[in-house]
Design an enzyme around this catalytic site. Structure first.
Site, PDB file in Angstrom:
ATOM      1  N   ARG A  60      10.467  11.515  -3.336  1.00  0.00           N
ATOM      2  CA  ARG A  60       9.768  10.227  -2.632  1.00  0.00           C
ATOM      3  C   ARG A  60       8.945  10.373  -1.532  1.00  0.00           C
ATOM      4  O   ARG A  60       7.908   9.340  -1.265  1.00  0.00           O
ATOM      5  CB  ARG A  60      11.041   9.290  -2.123  1.00  0.00           C
ATOM      6  CG  ARG A  60      10.547   8.055  -2.108  1.00  0.00           C
ATOM      7  CD  ARG A  60      11.650   7.144  -1.104  1.00  0.00           C
ATOM      8  NE  ARG A  60      13.164   7.623  -1.342  1.00  0.00           N
ATOM      9  CZ  ARG A  60      13.771   8.002  -0.399  1.00  0.00           C
ATOM     10  NH1 ARG A  60      13.302   8.491   0.644  1.00  0.00           N
ATOM     11  NH2 ARG A  60      15.181   8.208  -0.671  1.00  0.00           N
ATOM     12  N   TYR A 113      -6.061 -13.247  -0.474  1.00  0.00           N
ATOM     13  CA  TYR A 113      -5.248 -13.098  -1.871  1.00  0.00           C
ATOM     14  C   TYR A 113      -4.151 -13.902  -1.858  1.00  0.00           C
ATOM     15  O   TYR A 113      -3.355 -13.690  -0.893  1.00  0.00           O
ATOM     16  CB  TYR A 113      -5.177 -11.424  -1.926  1.00  0.00           C
ATOM     17  CG  TYR A 113      -4.665 -11.111  -3.380  1.00  0.00           C
ATOM     18  CD1 TYR A 113      -5.177 -11.312  -4.749  1.00  0.00           C
ATOM     19  CD2 TYR A 113      -3.450 -10.512  -3.255  1.00  0.00           C
ATOM     20  CE1 TYR A 113      -4.665 -10.989  -5.795  1.00  0.00           C
ATOM     21  CE2 TYR A 113      -2.838  -9.993  -4.637  1.00  0.00           C
ATOM     22  CZ  TYR A 113      -3.539 -10.291  -5.664  1.00  0.00           C
ATOM     23  OH  TYR A 113      -2.908  -9.881  -6.757  1.00  0.00           O
ATOM     24  N   ASP A 185      -7.821  -6.011   4.122  1.00  0.00           N
ATOM     25  CA  ASP A 185      -7.567  -5.823   2.790  1.00  0.00           C
ATOM     26  C   ASP A 185      -9.149  -5.599   2.388  1.00  0.00           C
ATOM     27  O   ASP A 185      -9.850  -6.359   2.199  1.00  0.00           O
ATOM     28  CB  ASP A 185      -7.005  -7.280   2.052  1.00  0.00           C
ATOM     29  CG  ASP A 185      -6.873  -6.743   0.339  1.00  0.00           C
ATOM     30  OD1 ASP A 185      -7.645  -6.193  -0.074  1.00  0.00           O
ATOM     31  OD2 ASP A 185      -5.958  -7.618  -0.215  1.00  0.00           O
ATOM     32  N   LYS A 210      -7.585  -1.667  -8.653  1.00  0.00           N
ATOM     33  CA  LYS A 210      -8.750  -2.159  -9.196  1.00  0.00           C
ATOM     34  C   LYS A 210      -9.858  -1.237  -9.127  1.00  0.00           C
ATOM     35  O   LYS A 210      -9.808  -0.434 -10.167  1.00  0.00           O
ATOM     36  CB  LYS A 210      -9.258  -3.149  -7.929  1.00  0.00           C
ATOM     37  CG  LYS A 210      -8.274  -4.392  -7.726  1.00  0.00           C
ATOM     38  CD  LYS A 210      -7.897  -5.358  -8.677  1.00  0.00           C
ATOM     39  CE  LYS A 210      -6.506  -6.151  -8.595  1.00  0.00           C
ATOM     40  NZ  LYS A 210      -6.643  -6.969  -7.473  1.00  0.00           N
TER      41      LYS A 210
END
Ligand SMILES: *Cc1c(COP(=O)(O)O)cnc(C)c1O
Length: 394
Positions: A60, A113, A185, A210
């Site tokens: 992890r 967003y 962002d 993206k």
């Protein structure tokens, strides 16, 4: 590991996309890093276990596969260290939860967003964090909203769907003077077209889903910080158990190798199609920061190194049947969320419903386009067909 890996300073972005995060010398000369699937990582003996010696301790936390993508994104963003999350939204929530605490005041751009806004209005508010939305065009005047308990100012430039350009250097300068952290962002520009840390930002977030992934097949996020914020982010990210999957990380690494050439094409085709749309009688406004008619064009020109393939247009008022006829007749433009892949997309949107600090006054329907890697002539022919169908339905 708590220290970020080596960085490739001073290389141009086109070169960085091909070398960042690669260490073939540690991997039998194989060009790409291996995909390590790991939970348990064995220690050679009890003494090493007891001392927690060794570069890797648990799947992890880190593996060579995770290191490779973190190192590549960090080098391109120009930060100190990067951590990965299983989606862009997880990167946003992890960054905010790592730095904001109960009783804090957090400033959010009114044009963020929409799911970021939902996270703030649900989780942050429930934790007793006072979230205030601000006009993204305030620039340095946003300092008028600072309070003694303001801990974070969150930016996104250009604004989601409506493309308002924020004066990031001015905002980060007043924030720094007040000991407030600036987050961005940075998904629209990708790490190639805006360099957040050169403009005073402390923490930069990518929805790697993206452009970094670039093929519409993986969810991925990244959080990159400067040196001062690294330990807090590293601890917060670890405490919240964020971990992206190895196969997905590998696909993101593969995407990065072509990021520069893809973005150059997205930019050129996007501008060509935006120009064609601007000449159409059905279009009243094109919202594209790299066009001189955009109100934020000067900021884009001063701070950005390019424009991606995402922009919006406002149509002249028309009925729903005409709008649906336009959308339904398109064959190369898909109708769906997300963007940044090789294929073109379009969605209608209503910006008015998700604003509180500013208002959105446009009469006609708004469409957001993502221009993919197709031949722009084919895309233009598709759009012309759409406008003809719209005419027939009116
Ligand atoms: C898509 C997107 C996100 C969220 O990314 P996911 O990987 O879909 O969770 C965040 N910010 C912006 C600007 C986006 O476009």
């Amino acid at each position: 590991m708590s220290h970020p890996p080596r960085r490739n300073a001073k290389l141009s972005d086109a070169t960085l996309t091909t070398v960042a995060g690669r260490n073939p010398e540690t991997n039998f000369g194989i060009v790409n890093p291996p995909v390590y699937h790991a939970s348990t990582i064995l220690y050679p003996n009890a003494a090493d276990f007891e001392a927690r010696r060794g570069k890797y301790s648990y799947g992890r936390r880190a593996t060579p596969t995770i290191d490779a993508l973190e190192e590549a994104i960090c080098a391109m963003e120009g930060g100190y260290g990067t951590r990965l999350t299983p989606s862009g939204l997880a990167a946003i929530s992890t960054a905010l939860l790592s730095f904001a605490k109960s009783g804090d005041h957090v400033l959010m751009a009114d044009t963020v967003y929409q799911p970021t806004r939902h996270f703030c209005d649900s989780v942050l508010k429930r934790l007793g964090i006072d979230v205030e939305y601000y006009d993204p065009l305030l620039g340095a005047d946003v300092a008028g909203l600072f309070r003694p308990n303001t801990s974070v100012i969150f930016t996104e430039s250009p604004g989601s769907q409506t493309f308002e350009m924020q004066d990031i250097p001015a905002i980060s300068a007043v924030a720094k003077a007040a000991s407030i952290l600036t987050m961005i962002d940075n998904t629209w520009a990708s790490p190639l077209f805006f360099k957040p840390f050169s403009h005073g930002v402390d923490i930069s977030i990518q929805a790697a889903t993206k452009y970094i992934v670039g093929h519409s097949d993986v969810m991925m996020g990244s959080i990159t910080t400067n040196e001062a914020c690294w330990k807090t982010l590293f601890d917060g990210h670890g405490a919240m158990g964020q971990a992206a999957g190895p196969n997905d990380i590998y696909l993101a690494l593969r995407g990065i190798r072509t990021l520069d050439v893809r973005l150059q094409r997205h930019m050129a085709s996007g501008l060509e199609i935006a120009e064609w749309l601007s000449q159409r009688p059905e279009v009243t406004k094109v919202l594209h920061p790299a066009r001189p008619d955009h109100p934020g064009h000067d900021i884009w020109k001063r701070d950005f190194l390019g424009a991606s393939g995402l922009f919006s247009v406002i149509l002249a008022p028309c009925g729903k049947p005409a709008l649906h006829a336009f959308l339904d007749s398109l064959t190369l433009f898909g109708l769906g969320y997300s963007w940044g892949g090789y294929e073109s997309l379009v969605i209608p949107f209503d910006a008015a419903s998700s604003r509180t600090a500013t208002s959105w006054r446009e009469d006609g329907p708004a469409l957001r386009f993502h221009i993919g890697l197709e031949d722009p002539a084919d895309l233009i022919a598709d759009l012309a067909k759409g406008f003809a169908a719209m005419q027939d339905a009116s």
